[in-house]
Design an enzyme around this catalytic site. Structure first.
Site, PDB file in Angstrom:
ATOM      1  N   GLY A 140       3.435  11.243  -4.562  1.00  0.00           N
ATOM      2  CA  GLY A 140       3.491  10.074  -5.438  1.00  0.00           C
ATOM      3  C   GLY A 140       3.802   8.794  -4.696  1.00  0.00           C
ATOM      4  O   GLY A 140       4.828   8.687  -4.054  1.00  0.00           O
ATOM      5  N   SER A 141       2.932   7.818  -4.760  1.00  0.00           N
ATOM      6  CA  SER A 141       3.101   6.636  -3.935  1.00  0.00           C
ATOM      7  C   SER A 141       2.082   5.570  -4.330  1.00  0.00           C
ATOM      8  O   SER A 141       1.498   5.630  -5.406  1.00  0.00           O
ATOM      9  CB  SER A 141       2.951   7.021  -2.461  1.00  0.00           C
TER      10      SER A 141
END
Length: 215
Positions: free
Chosen positions: A181-182
């Site tokens: 997640g980014s």
């Protein structure tokens, strides 16, 4: 458009191997609840570290998405290298996205800068300046400079860089990834405009997100 082949990133094999082996060991011991837990973790690891092949569009004056995810911002921001105001497209990746990042255009890597930092939600404005991140400067065949910034998120704690200064990248070529997640910010050079919309789901190496302005 379905990928012809879906592989696994090199960074994924240790996690997949460990969880898969643990599932087999617990199954052999008859500890089925634990075996099931590690089997699910193994499946999640395979899903997260998947690396599908993509068909990259051809044509002059096109830039493709550097990341899978949702476009959460299209706005002018200060470029991390020059400090000049440039149009920036921000793409947010959740834990279910493919996390391999690809070059938006063909060009040569001129600079790479790593910035240590915090791990706040990558969707927040301050993530672009406060979070751990890695910025890349890429010069295309026309001499235009592009900037891509990998930004670690609330869960993501490792940015992977697979390129060096001086490397020549093709449009759609893999150059790194971020775990769990980014976000990736793409800064457009002068003469380019956004070709994608706010809220649009895009795919790295496949979706056109910017194009040269028509004269």
């Amino acid at each position: 458009m379905r990928p012809a082949h879906c592989g696994i990133t090199p960074e994924g094999w240790p996690c997949i191997g460990l969880t898969g082996f643990s599932a087999l060991v617990f199954a052999a011991l008859g500890w089925w609840p634990l075996a099931l837990v590690f089997l699910v973790l193994c499946w999640f690891s395979m899903h997260f570290f998947r690396d599908p092949e993509r068909v990259t569009p051809r044509g002059e004056g096109l830039a493709i998405s550097p990341a899978d995810g949702k476009i959460i911002r299209i706005e002018e921001k200060a470029d991390p290298f020059s400090g000049e105001k440039r149009l920036c497209i921000s793409i947010f990746m959740n834990v279910f996205s493919v996390h391999v990042n690809r070059s938006p255009v063909a060009g040569t890597v001129e600079d790479i800068r790593y910035f240590p930092g915090a791990f706040v939600n990558a969707a927040f404005d301050k993530a672009a300046t406060d979070n751990e991140r890695c910025a890349y400067s890429l010069r295309d065949a026309d001499g235009k400079l592009w900037s891509m910034v990998q930004i670690a998120g609330l869960v993501a704690r490792r940015i992977v860089c697979r390129t060096d200064v001086g490397d020549a990248l093709e449009r759609g070529q893999r150059y790194g990834m971020i775990r769990f997640g980014s976000r990736v910010d793409l800064y457009l050079p002068e003469g380019y405009v956004a070709a994608a919309q706010l809220g649009q789901q895009v795919f790295a190496g496949q979706c056109v997100v910017a194009r040269a302005r028509q004269s």
